[in-house]
Design a protein around this motif. Structure first.
Motif, mmCIF file in Angstrom:
data_model
loop_
_atom_site.group_PDB
_atom_site.id
_atom_site.type_symbol
_atom_site.label_atom_id
_atom_site.label_comp_id
_atom_site.label_asym_id
_atom_site.label_seq_id
_atom_site.Cartn_x
_atom_site.Cartn_y
_atom_site.Cartn_z
ATOM 1 N N TYR A 45 -0.431 5.389 -9.997
ATOM 2 C CA TYR A 45 -0.767 4.154 -10.710
ATOM 3 C C TYR A 45 -1.932 4.385 -11.676
ATOM 4 O O TYR A 45 -1.906 3.887 -12.811
ATOM 5 C CB TYR A 45 -1.002 3.000 -9.719
ATOM 6 N N VAL A 50 -1.788 1.531 -15.973
ATOM 7 C CA VAL A 50 -1.617 0.077 -15.863
ATOM 8 C C VAL A 50 -2.918 -0.573 -15.381
ATOM 9 O O VAL A 50 -3.773 0.072 -14.759
ATOM 10 C CB VAL A 50 -0.447 -0.338 -14.936
ATOM 11 N N ASP A 51 -3.046 -1.840 -15.668
ATOM 12 C CA ASP A 51 -4.226 -2.620 -15.324
ATOM 13 C C ASP A 51 -4.267 -2.874 -13.813
ATOM 14 O O ASP A 51 -3.365 -3.511 -13.259
ATOM 15 C CB ASP A 51 -4.141 -3.938 -16.113
ATOM 16 N N SER A 53 -5.909 -4.843 -12.129
ATOM 17 C CA SER A 53 -6.047 -6.241 -11.716
ATOM 18 C C SER A 53 -4.732 -7.008 -11.869
ATOM 19 O O SER A 53 -4.696 -8.219 -11.655
ATOM 20 C CB SER A 53 -7.155 -6.923 -12.526
ATOM 21 N N ASP A 54 -3.666 -6.282 -12.229
ATOM 22 C CA ASP A 54 -2.346 -6.905 -12.372
ATOM 23 C C ASP A 54 -1.426 -6.390 -11.256
ATOM 24 O O ASP A 54 -0.826 -5.319 -11.376
ATOM 25 C CB ASP A 54 -1.779 -6.541 -13.755
ATOM 26 N N PRO A 55 -1.329 -7.138 -10.146
ATOM 27 C CA PRO A 55 -0.582 -6.648 -8.981
ATOM 28 C C PRO A 55 0.875 -6.313 -9.295
ATOM 29 O O PRO A 55 1.410 -5.342 -8.748
ATOM 30 C CB PRO A 55 -0.657 -7.811 -7.984
ATOM 31 N N ALA A 56 1.512 -7.073 -10.186
ATOM 32 C CA ALA A 56 2.923 -6.795 -10.502
ATOM 33 C C ALA A 56 3.060 -5.446 -11.205
ATOM 34 O O ALA A 56 3.994 -4.684 -10.929
ATOM 35 C CB ALA A 56 3.503 -7.910 -11.369
ATOM 36 N N ALA A 57 2.098 -5.146 -12.081
ATOM 37 C CA ALA A 57 2.147 -3.873 -12.800
ATOM 38 C C ALA A 57 1.862 -2.699 -11.857
ATOM 39 O O ALA A 57 2.525 -1.660 -11.927
ATOM 40 C CB ALA A 57 1.145 -3.890 -13.952
ATOM 41 N N THR A 59 2.415 -2.699 -8.653
ATOM 42 C CA THR A 59 3.597 -2.597 -7.785
ATOM 43 C C THR A 59 4.718 -1.836 -8.490
ATOM 44 O O THR A 59 5.359 -0.968 -7.885
ATOM 45 C CB THR A 59 4.093 -4.001 -7.377
ATOM 46 N N THR A 100 -6.918 -0.819 -3.992
ATOM 47 C CA THR A 100 -6.208 -1.647 -4.981
ATOM 48 C C THR A 100 -4.717 -1.707 -4.632
ATOM 49 O O THR A 100 -4.088 -2.771 -4.696
ATOM 50 C CB THR A 100 -6.363 -1.042 -6.397
#
Ligand code: C5P
Length: 220
Positions: A45, A50-51, A53-57, A59, A100
């Motif tokens: 990751y 990817v950011d 703080s963006d859980p979907a990204a 994931t 994270t």
């Protein structure tokens, strides 16, 4: 005759990795370090940019990550997306960011499924260690153990792991901050029903391995 499954949970520095590896060698079983899998997908990751703080990204990056992990207790390595990350997963950067990933339920579900597949495909049995092995990944294991040790003891051991070459702030970060972060994921400080709690603070590694081998012999 089902292959033997031994599940060991514990905090960082509890001695669970050394114990699990030692038990696997003694009994001729495979060994799975699930923390290494969390660490490996953390590298993936971070590499993906990817950011965090963006859980979907995060994931999506975790689900896309291809992990290959050794289960030989004498020869441990891990590859992610074809790249060897055996050393990188132990870096301070990886240790700092692993929570994270670990706090996102979808990431945990993805890793749990992969871990179960590895455990189920070990023909001669396996020792798996982590935080949620006795409760989530392999609640039906033949031996379920929670290994604990006092924070002072765990910090002293981690310091030895680093040959004394680690400052106290980094040590506290690795042990106490990770305890605090990890305590929000799963309760790995109280033993669940049917889980044996062993406090290894004042036991040697050999004594701890002997104790787990004893539990395994009784379970056979
Ligand atoms: O065991 P280790 O310290 O290498 O694990 C690294 C991190 O991976 C832990 O601090 C925790 O956040 C996460 N982890 C987890 N569940 C597991 C194993 C590790 O959440 N079964």
């Amino acid at each position: 005759e089902n292959p033997l499954v031994i599940a060991i949970d514990g905090a960082s520095g509890s001695g669970k990795s050394s114990t699990a590896r030692g038990v696997a060698k003694r009994l001729g079983l495979a060994y799975l370090d699930t923390g290494a899998m969390y660490r490996a997908v953390t590298v993936a990751y971070l590499d993906s940019g990817v950011d965090g703080s963006d859980p979907a990204a995060v994931t999506a990056a975790v689900e896309a990550a291809q992990i290959e992990i050794a289960t030989d207790p004498d020869d441990q390595w891990v590859r992610v997306n074809g790249r060897d990350v055996t050393d990188e997963i132990r870096s301070q950067r990886t240790s700092t960011h692993v929570s994270t990933v670990a706090v996102i339920p979808e990431c945990r579900a993805n890793l749990v499924a992969r871990q179960r597949a590895i455990i189920e495909s070990a023909p001669n049995g396996i020792v798996a260690e982590g935080r949620d092995i006795t409760t989530v990944v392999a609640p039906d294991a033949d031996v379920r153990l929670l290994l604990s040790a006092d924070p002072e003891v765990r910090m002293a051991r981690r310091k030895l792991d680093h040959g004394g070459q680690i400052d106290d702030a980094a040590l506290r970060d690795q042990i106490l901050r990770r305890d605090a972060d990890d305590s929000t994921l799963v309760d790995f400080t109280t033993a669940a029903d049917g889980v044996v709690h062993l406090d290894g603070s004042f036991m040697t590694l050999e004594q701890t391995i002997d104790a787990v081998v004893g539990l395994a012999e009784r379970a056979l």
